[in-house]
Write a protein that holds these residues in place. Structure first.
Motif, PDB file in Angstrom:
ATOM      1  N   ALA A   1       0.849  -1.181   0.000  1.00 43.14           N
ATOM      2  CA  ALA A   1       0.000   0.000   0.000  1.00 43.14           C
ATOM      3  C   ALA A   1       0.893   1.242   0.000  1.00 43.14           C
ATOM      4  N   GLU A   2       0.311   2.311  -0.437  1.00 41.77           N
ATOM      5  CA  GLU A   2       1.074   3.567  -0.542  1.00 41.77           C
ATOM      6  C   GLU A   2       0.208   4.714  -0.015  1.00 41.77           C
ATOM      7  N   TYR A   3       0.796   5.553   0.846  1.00 48.82           N
ATOM      8  CA  TYR A   3       0.067   6.694   1.409  1.00 48.82           C
ATOM      9  C   TYR A   3       0.420   7.942   0.619  1.00 48.82           C
ATOM     10  N   ASP A   4      -0.596   8.678   0.163  1.00 44.58           N
ATOM     11  CA  ASP A   4      -0.400   9.927  -0.571  1.00 44.58           C
ATOM     12  C   ASP A   4      -0.633  11.074   0.409  1.00 44.58           C
ATOM     13  N   SER A   5       0.448  11.750   0.803  1.00 45.10           N
ATOM     14  CA  SER A   5       0.326  12.822   1.791  1.00 45.10           C
ATOM     15  C   SER A   5      -0.425  14.030   1.233  1.00 45.10           C
ATOM     16  N   LYS A   6      -0.375  14.268  -0.084  1.00 47.75           N
ATOM     17  CA  LYS A   6      -1.124  15.382  -0.680  1.00 47.75           C
ATOM     18  C   LYS A   6      -2.628  15.135  -0.584  1.00 47.75           C
ATOM     19  N   LEU A   7      -3.043  13.889  -0.856  1.00 47.00           N
ATOM     20  CA  LEU A   7      -4.462  13.543  -0.780  1.00 47.00           C
ATOM     21  C   LEU A   7      -4.895  13.249   0.663  1.00 47.00           C
ATOM     22  N   GLY A   8      -3.922  12.904   1.500  1.00 48.28           N
ATOM     23  CA  GLY A   8      -4.228  12.580   2.888  1.00 48.28           C
ATOM     24  C   GLY A   8      -4.921  11.245   3.057  1.00 48.28           C
ATOM     25  N   ARG A   9      -4.618  10.297   2.156  1.00 53.84           N
ATOM     26  CA  ARG A   9      -5.242   8.974   2.245  1.00 53.84           C
ATOM     27  C   ARG A   9      -4.357   7.933   1.580  1.00 53.84           C
ATOM     28  N   TRP A  10      -4.716   6.681   1.833  1.00 53.68           N
ATOM     29  CA  TRP A  10      -4.004   5.566   1.225  1.00 53.68           C
ATOM     30  C   TRP A  10      -4.470   5.392  -0.217  1.00 53.68           C
ATOM     31  N   ILE A  11      -3.532   5.131  -1.100  1.00 54.70           N
ATOM     32  CA  ILE A  11      -3.860   4.796  -2.488  1.00 54.70           C
ATOM     33  C   ILE A  11      -3.237   3.437  -2.779  1.00 54.70           C
ATOM     34  N   ASN A  12      -3.735   2.740  -3.760  1.00 54.31           N
ATOM     35  CA  ASN A  12      -3.258   1.389  -4.080  1.00 54.31           C
ATOM     36  C   ASN A  12      -3.227   0.500  -2.830  1.00 54.31           C
ATOM     37  N   PRO A  13      -4.364   0.365  -2.145  1.00 52.78           N
ATOM     38  CA  PRO A  13      -4.344  -0.437  -0.916  1.00 52.78           C
ATOM     39  C   PRO A  13      -4.059  -1.906  -1.201  1.00 52.78           C
ATOM     40  N   ALA A  14      -3.566  -2.603  -0.198  1.00 50.59           N
ATOM     41  CA  ALA A  14      -3.293  -4.036  -0.285  1.00 50.59           C
ATOM     42  C   ALA A  14      -4.024  -4.725   0.861  1.00 50.59           C
ATOM     43  N   MET A  15      -4.592  -5.885   0.573  1.00 55.48           N
ATOM     44  CA  MET A  15      -5.254  -6.668   1.615  1.00 55.48           C
ATOM     45  C   MET A  15      -4.360  -7.861   1.930  1.00 55.48           C
ATOM     46  N   ILE A  16      -4.086  -8.071   3.196  1.00 58.41           N
ATOM     47  CA  ILE A  16      -3.211  -9.158   3.617  1.00 58.41           C
ATOM     48  C   ILE A  16      -3.982 -10.036   4.601  1.00 58.41           C
ATOM     49  N   GLU A  17      -4.101 -11.324   4.289  1.00 56.90           N
ATOM     50  CA  GLU A  17      -4.761 -12.267   5.194  1.00 56.90           C
ATOM     51  C   GLU A  17      -3.740 -12.722   6.222  1.00 56.90           C
ATOM     52  N   VAL A  18      -4.129 -12.719   7.478  1.00 55.62           N
ATOM     53  CA  VAL A  18      -3.193 -13.061   8.543  1.00 55.62           C
ATOM     54  C   VAL A  18      -3.472 -14.424   9.174  1.00 55.62           C
ATOM     55  N   GLY A  19      -4.202 -15.247   8.473  1.00 49.21           N
ATOM     56  CA  GLY A  19      -4.430 -16.610   8.957  1.00 49.21           C
ATOM     57  C   GLY A  19      -5.355 -16.672  10.164  1.00 49.21           C
ATOM     58  N   ALA A  20      -6.467 -15.972  10.124  1.00 52.78           N
ATOM     59  CA  ALA A  20      -7.382 -15.932  11.255  1.00 52.78           C
ATOM     60  C   ALA A  20      -8.427 -17.037  11.199  1.00 52.78           C
ATOM     61  N   ARG A  21      -8.180 -18.063  10.430  1.00 55.05           N
ATOM     62  CA  ARG A  21      -9.144 -19.157  10.311  1.00 55.05           C
ATOM     63  C   ARG A  21      -8.388 -20.472  10.203  1.00 55.05           C
ATOM     64  N   MET A  22      -9.139 -21.571  10.286  1.00 57.45           N
ATOM     65  CA  MET A  22      -8.530 -22.894  10.155  1.00 57.45           C
ATOM     66  C   MET A  22      -8.134 -23.130   8.701  1.00 57.45           C
ATOM     67  N   ALA A  23      -7.230 -24.055   8.522  1.00 59.43           N
ATOM     68  CA  ALA A  23      -6.828 -24.443   7.171  1.00 59.43           C
ATOM     69  C   ALA A  23      -8.039 -24.967   6.411  1.00 59.43           C
ATOM     70  N   GLY A  24      -8.037 -24.793   5.106  1.00 63.77           N
ATOM     71  CA  GLY A  24      -9.156 -25.247   4.293  1.00 63.77           C
ATOM     72  C   GLY A  24      -9.231 -26.761   4.189  1.00 63.77           C
ATOM     73  N   GLY A  25     -10.304 -27.241   3.638  1.00 63.40           N
ATOM     74  CA  GLY A  25     -10.473 -28.680   3.460  1.00 63.40           C
ATOM     75  C   GLY A  25     -10.664 -29.378   4.792  1.00 63.40           C
ATOM     76  N   ARG A  26     -10.185 -30.575   4.878  1.00 65.80           N
ATOM     77  CA  ARG A  26     -10.366 -31.398   6.081  1.00 65.80           C
ATOM     78  C   ARG A  26      -9.071 -31.549   6.872  1.00 65.80           C
ATOM     79  N   LYS A  27      -8.083 -30.694   6.610  1.00 66.80           N
ATOM     80  CA  LYS A  27      -6.769 -30.849   7.234  1.00 66.80           C
ATOM     81  C   LYS A  27      -6.829 -30.841   8.767  1.00 66.80           C
ATOM     82  N   SER A  28      -7.591 -29.937   9.351  1.00 66.81           N
ATOM     83  CA  SER A  28      -7.667 -29.849  10.809  1.00 66.81           C
ATOM     84  C   SER A  28      -8.336 -31.078  11.411  1.00 66.81           C
ATOM     85  N   VAL A  29      -9.400 -31.543  10.758  1.00 69.22           N
ATOM     86  CA  VAL A  29     -10.102 -32.735  11.240  1.00 69.22           C
ATOM     87  C   VAL A  29      -9.185 -33.949  11.138  1.00 69.22           C
ATOM     88  N   MET A  30      -8.447 -34.056  10.038  1.00 69.68           N
ATOM     89  CA  MET A  30      -7.532 -35.188   9.871  1.00 69.68           C
ATOM     90  C   MET A  30      -6.405 -35.121  10.898  1.00 69.68           C
TER      91      MET A  30
END
Length: 88
Positions: A1-30
Motif C-alpha cells: 500500500a502507498e500513502y499519498d500525503s497530498k491527498l491525505g489517504r491511502w492509495i493502491n491499498p493491499a489486503m493481507i490475510e493473517v491466517g485468522a481461520r482454520m486451514a481449508g479442506g479437512r486438514k484440521s479434522v484429519m
C-alpha cells in the motif's frame, strides 16, 4: 500500500490475510484424528482469546490420513472405492 500525503489517504491499498481461520479442506479434522491430544479447533479459540495453546508432549501422528481428490466426468454420488493405492 502507498500513502499519498497530498491527498491525505491511502492509495493502491493491499489486503493481507493473517491466517485468522482454520486451514481449508479437512486438514484440521484429519490432524485431530491422527495426533493424540491435539485439538486444532480448541487451539485456535485459545490462541484468539490470548490463552496458551496446549500442544501435546508428542506431536507425532500415530495413524495416517490421506486427503484425496478424485476427478470424475460422471454424474452421481460416489458410494465406495476399493483398494488403497492412489499412486498414478
Amino acid at each position: 500500500a502507498e500513502y499519498d500525503s497530498k491527498l491525505g489517504r491511502w492509495i493502491n491499498p493491499a489486503m493481507i490475510e493473517v491466517g485468522a481461520r482454520m486451514a481449508g479442506g479437512r486438514k484440521s479434522v484429519m490432524a485431530e484424528a491422527v495426533i493424540p491430544g491435539w485439538y486444532p479447533f480448541a487451539a485456535m479459540v485459545d490462541a484468539h482469546c490470548g490463552f496458551p495453546v496446549l500442544i501435546p508432549p508428542s506431536f507425532r501422528p500415530v495413524k495416517q490420513a490421506t486427503h484425496v481428490f478424485i476427478p470424475s466426468d460422471k454424474d452421481g454420488i460416489l458410494k465406495s472405492i476399493s483398494g488403497e493405492n492412489f499412486e498414478r
